[in-house]
Design a protein around this motif. Structure first.
Motif, PDB file in Angstrom:
ATOM      1  N   PRO A  11      59.670 137.630  94.107  1.00  0.00           N
ATOM      2  CA  PRO A  11      60.912 137.776  94.861  1.00  0.00           C
ATOM      3  C   PRO A  11      60.889 138.981  95.788  1.00  0.00           C
ATOM      4  N   GLY A  12      61.861 138.993  96.674  1.00  0.00           N
ATOM      5  CA  GLY A  12      62.022 140.087  97.613  1.00  0.00           C
ATOM      6  C   GLY A  12      63.271 139.884  98.428  1.00  0.00           C
ATOM      7  N   PRO A  13      63.493 140.752  99.405  1.00  0.00           N
ATOM      8  CA  PRO A  13      64.647 140.589 100.275  1.00  0.00           C
ATOM      9  C   PRO A  13      64.584 139.205 100.933  1.00  0.00           C
ATOM     10  N   ALA A  14      65.692 138.481 100.882  1.00  0.00           N
ATOM     11  CA  ALA A  14      65.664 137.091 101.331  1.00  0.00           C
ATOM     12  C   ALA A  14      66.748 136.805 102.359  1.00  0.00           C
ATOM     13  N   GLY A  15      66.456 135.792 103.172  1.00  0.00           N
ATOM     14  CA  GLY A  15      67.415 135.340 104.169  1.00  0.00           C
ATOM     15  C   GLY A  15      67.422 133.827 104.225  1.00  0.00           C
ATOM     16  N   ILE A  16      68.497 133.302 104.799  1.00  0.00           N
ATOM     17  CA  ILE A  16      68.620 131.855 104.957  1.00  0.00           C
ATOM     18  C   ILE A  16      69.056 131.534 106.381  1.00  0.00           C
ATOM     19  N   ILE A  31      70.648 137.327 101.793  1.00  0.00           N
ATOM     20  CA  ILE A  31      71.258 136.947 100.516  1.00  0.00           C
ATOM     21  C   ILE A  31      70.796 137.821  99.361  1.00  0.00           C
ATOM     22  N   GLY A  32      70.161 138.952  99.670  1.00  0.00           N
ATOM     23  CA  GLY A  32      69.722 139.848  98.609  1.00  0.00           C
ATOM     24  C   GLY A  32      68.339 139.485  98.105  1.00  0.00           C
ATOM     25  N   GLU A  33      68.051 139.890  96.908  1.00  0.00           N
ATOM     26  CA  GLU A  33      66.736 139.685  96.295  1.00  0.00           C
ATOM     27  C   GLU A  33      66.639 138.275  95.709  1.00  0.00           C
ATOM     28  N   ARG A  34      65.701 137.466  96.211  1.00  0.00           N
ATOM     29  CA  ARG A  34      65.517 136.088  95.753  1.00  0.00           C
ATOM     30  C   ARG A  34      64.044 135.703  95.853  1.00  0.00           C
ATOM     31  N   THR A  35      63.716 134.599  95.213  1.00  0.00           N
ATOM     32  CA  THR A  35      62.406 133.984  95.429  1.00  0.00           C
ATOM     33  C   THR A  35      62.516 133.085  96.657  1.00  0.00           C
ATOM     34  N   ASN A  36      61.373 132.639  97.162  1.00  0.00           N
ATOM     35  CA  ASN A  36      61.375 131.711  98.293  1.00  0.00           C
ATOM     36  C   ASN A  36      62.137 130.435  97.948  1.00  0.00           C
ATOM     37  N   ASN A  37      61.874 129.879  96.767  1.00  0.00           N
ATOM     38  CA  ASN A  37      62.532 128.627  96.380  1.00  0.00           C
ATOM     39  C   ASN A  37      64.038 128.791  96.260  1.00  0.00           C
ATOM     40  N   GLU A  38      64.480 129.898  95.675  1.00  0.00           N
ATOM     41  CA  GLU A  38      65.916 130.146  95.570  1.00  0.00           C
ATOM     42  C   GLU A  38      66.544 130.205  96.956  1.00  0.00           C
ATOM     43  N   ALA A  39      65.873 130.870  97.888  1.00  0.00           N
ATOM     44  CA  ALA A  39      66.394 130.979  99.248  1.00  0.00           C
ATOM     45  C   ALA A  39      66.455 129.604  99.922  1.00  0.00           C
ATOM     46  N   GLU A  40      65.461 128.768  99.690  1.00  0.00           N
ATOM     47  CA  GLU A  40      65.474 127.410 100.266  1.00  0.00           C
ATOM     48  C   GLU A  40      66.699 126.637  99.783  1.00  0.00           C
ATOM     49  N   ALA A 129      67.349 142.027 111.358  1.00  0.00           N
ATOM     50  CA  ALA A 129      68.578 142.780 111.643  1.00  0.00           C
ATOM     51  C   ALA A 129      68.945 143.662 110.462  1.00  0.00           C
ATOM     52  N   LYS A 130      68.800 143.120 109.269  1.00  0.00           N
ATOM     53  CA  LYS A 130      69.120 143.899 108.053  1.00  0.00           C
ATOM     54  C   LYS A 130      68.155 145.080 107.919  1.00  0.00           C
ATOM     55  N   MET A 131      66.894 144.837 108.243  1.00  0.00           N
ATOM     56  CA  MET A 131      65.887 145.896 108.147  1.00  0.00           C
ATOM     57  C   MET A 131      66.202 147.023 109.149  1.00  0.00           C
ATOM     58  N   LYS A 132      66.626 146.660 110.341  1.00  0.00           N
ATOM     59  CA  LYS A 132      66.969 147.673 111.356  1.00  0.00           C
ATOM     60  C   LYS A 132      68.165 148.511 110.932  1.00  0.00           C
ATOM     61  N   GLN A 133      69.049 147.907 110.143  1.00  0.00           N
ATOM     62  CA  GLN A 133      70.214 148.644 109.633  1.00  0.00           C
ATOM     63  C   GLN A 133      69.836 149.518 108.442  1.00  0.00           C
ATOM     64  N   GLY A 134      68.598 149.425 108.021  1.00  0.00           N
ATOM     65  CA  GLY A 134      68.147 150.195 106.864  1.00  0.00           C
ATOM     66  C   GLY A 134      68.463 149.533 105.549  1.00  0.00           C
ATOM     67  N   GLY A 135      68.758 148.252 105.581  1.00  0.00           N
ATOM     68  CA  GLY A 135      69.157 147.544 104.368  1.00  0.00           C
ATOM     69  C   GLY A 135      68.011 146.995 103.549  1.00  0.00           C
ATOM     70  N   LEU A 136      66.814 146.933 104.117  1.00  0.00           N
ATOM     71  CA  LEU A 136      65.664 146.411 103.367  1.00  0.00           C
ATOM     72  C   LEU A 136      64.615 147.490 103.217  1.00  0.00           C
ATOM     73  N   LEU A 137      63.987 147.505 102.101  1.00  0.00           N
ATOM     74  CA  LEU A 137      62.912 148.493 101.882  1.00  0.00           C
ATOM     75  C   LEU A 137      61.578 147.851 102.106  1.00  0.00           C
TER      76      LEU A 137
END
Length: 137
Positions: A11-16, A31-40, A129-137
């Motif tokens: 898992p890691g930082p995820a988007g949809i 959507i926060g921390e998820r696996t690829n399948n969860e994000a799908e 966009a989230k990474m630019k805001q400093g939201g992802l590590l």
């Protein structure tokens, strides 16, 4: 409708991302921390919810939806070709299955990543966009 979900790490930082082609509507979110399948799965859930909002309850029973995903695993799970072993995925499956009852028909189709470029780009735009805001590590 085209949907995609992805995580940076698994898992890691995820988007949809969701593109409702016939209505020319696009949605993307982190959507926060998820696996690829969860994000799908969560992308598909968001898309179905958005269609319900846009169409309205009175007309849902006349609407047929074709869902295009580039995750062959998720499509095969939704089409009852593969078993669902993960408890989280089982919950997503049930949520989708219950939402399907509101529509005339819902079908799931696998497409190559090249055919899902818009939804894929939406995922990456949300994460960037989230990474630019400093939201992802």
């Amino acid at each position: 409708m085209y949907t995609d979900g992805g995580s940076r790490g698994n898992p890691g930082p995820a988007g949809i991302g969701v593109w409702i082609e016939t209505l020319n509507k696009k949605y993307a979110e982190c959507i926060g921390e998820r696996t690829n399948n969860e994000a799908e799965y969560e992308a598909l859930i968001l898309g179905l919810k958005k269609i319900k909002q846009l169409v309205g309850n009175a007309q849902l029973k006349s609407v047929s939806i074709k869902c295009f995903l580039d995750s062959e695993l998720v499509v095969k799970q939704l089409n009852h070709e593969y078993r669902l072993k993960d408890e989280k995925i089982q919950k997503f499956f049930i949520e989708i299955w219950n939402m399907m009852l509101d529509f005339k028909a819902v079908s799931f189709h696998h497409v190559l990543r090249e055919k899902n470029k818009i939804a894929d780009a939406l995922v990456n735009e949300a994460l960037d966009a989230k990474m630019k805001q400093g939201g992802l590590l």
